[in-house]
Design an enzyme around this catalytic site. Sequence first.
Site, short mmCIF file in Angstrom:
data_model
loop_
_atom_site.label_atom_id
_atom_site.label_comp_id
_atom_site.label_asym_id
_atom_site.label_seq_id
_atom_site.Cartn_x
_atom_site.Cartn_y
_atom_site.Cartn_z
N SER A 13 -26.64 -21.32 10.84
CA SER A 13 -25.92 -20.04 10.86
C SER A 13 -25.71 -19.49 9.45
O SER A 13 -25.71 -18.29 9.22
CB SER A 13 -24.59 -20.15 11.62
OG SER A 13 -23.67 -20.92 10.90
N ASN A 14 -25.56 -20.39 8.46
CA ASN A 14 -25.47 -19.92 7.07
C ASN A 14 -26.79 -19.33 6.60
O ASN A 14 -26.82 -18.32 5.89
CB ASN A 14 -25.04 -21.07 6.14
CG ASN A 14 -23.53 -21.21 6.05
OD1 ASN A 14 -22.82 -20.25 5.79
ND2 ASN A 14 -23.02 -22.41 6.29
N ARG A 59 -36.05 -37.42 6.62
CA ARG A 59 -35.50 -38.33 5.59
C ARG A 59 -35.79 -39.80 5.91
O ARG A 59 -35.81 -40.63 5.02
CB ARG A 59 -34.03 -38.08 5.35
CG ARG A 59 -33.11 -38.28 6.52
CD ARG A 59 -31.69 -38.09 6.06
NE ARG A 59 -30.84 -37.75 7.20
CZ ARG A 59 -29.58 -37.43 7.09
NH1 ARG A 59 -29.03 -37.38 5.92
NH2 ARG A 59 -28.86 -37.15 8.15
N LEU A 87 -27.64 -32.14 4.81
CA LEU A 87 -26.87 -33.38 4.82
C LEU A 87 -27.43 -34.51 3.96
O LEU A 87 -26.76 -35.50 3.73
CB LEU A 87 -26.68 -33.87 6.26
CG LEU A 87 -25.91 -32.89 7.18
CD1 LEU A 87 -25.78 -33.45 8.57
CD2 LEU A 87 -24.53 -32.56 6.62
N HIS A 106 -19.37 -26.09 1.12
CA HIS A 106 -18.62 -27.20 1.73
C HIS A 106 -17.44 -26.63 2.53
O HIS A 106 -16.76 -25.73 2.06
CB HIS A 106 -18.11 -28.15 0.64
CG HIS A 106 -17.41 -29.34 1.20
ND1 HIS A 106 -18.09 -30.40 1.77
CD2 HIS A 106 -16.08 -29.63 1.32
CE1 HIS A 106 -17.21 -31.29 2.21
NE2 HIS A 106 -15.98 -30.84 1.95
N ASP A 147 -20.10 -33.37 -3.97
CA ASP A 147 -19.08 -32.29 -3.97
C ASP A 147 -18.26 -32.26 -5.25
O ASP A 147 -17.08 -31.92 -5.23
CB ASP A 147 -18.14 -32.44 -2.75
CG ASP A 147 -18.88 -32.45 -1.42
OD1 ASP A 147 -19.91 -31.77 -1.33
OD2 ASP A 147 -18.43 -33.13 -0.48
N GLU A 176 -17.50 -19.12 5.43
CA GLU A 176 -18.66 -19.73 4.77
C GLU A 176 -19.78 -18.71 4.62
O GLU A 176 -20.40 -18.61 3.56
CB GLU A 176 -19.19 -20.91 5.60
CG GLU A 176 -18.39 -22.18 5.46
CD GLU A 176 -19.03 -23.33 6.24
OE1 GLU A 176 -20.27 -23.48 6.20
OE2 GLU A 176 -18.29 -24.07 6.91
#
Length: 201
Positions: A13-14, A59, A87, A106, A147, A176
């Site tokens: 969605s971002n 990954r 992630l 974040h 972070d 966000e």
Amino acid sequence: MFKIAVLVSGGGSNLQAIIDSIEKKYLNCSIEFVISDKEEAFAIERAKKHNIKTFVLNRKVYGQALSDKILEIVDEKVDLIVLAGYLSILKGEILKKFENRIINIHPSLIPSFCGKGMYGIKVHEKALEYGVKITGCTVHFVDEGTDTGTIIIQKAVKVEEDDTPESLQKRVLVEEHKALVEAIKLISEKKVILQKGKIYV
């Protein structure tokens, strides 16, 4: 034209917020690549729908070489890497080559509820468990830590008494979308100045 690569792991969605802002001409950018570390990420479908070049780098397959493989794709081709719900942790050479050119979103007001293991719904569960009255989201530069990079933008969200982690997550997500797009716009227009570990806009 300012060129970006967007790294994703989930629904995207971002990513969609960035695509919409480009289409509305709010952002004068182009998304060169969308890269996912998960084959089932819906974000990849969103990218394909808009004819954006996609890569899926599992990954589990790439392991420690994941960051180097991403660097191989984006090196010399983009101005900024945007982690939009990505992630996997970036390591090694990519952090040097793209120093202060990788941003992450974040879902809390850093330094609260961040660091190892703090992602997705877990962040909102912790915020409610702790009883904070205000939470929100943070866009920050990515460095070697988790972070710990310099904060660019934060948006606050009031915690309601009847909030569940899911309802809180939904409201934070709205902010966000705004914060991430705003940060990309400021960086693309060279309005973000980094001095002595602080950001000046």
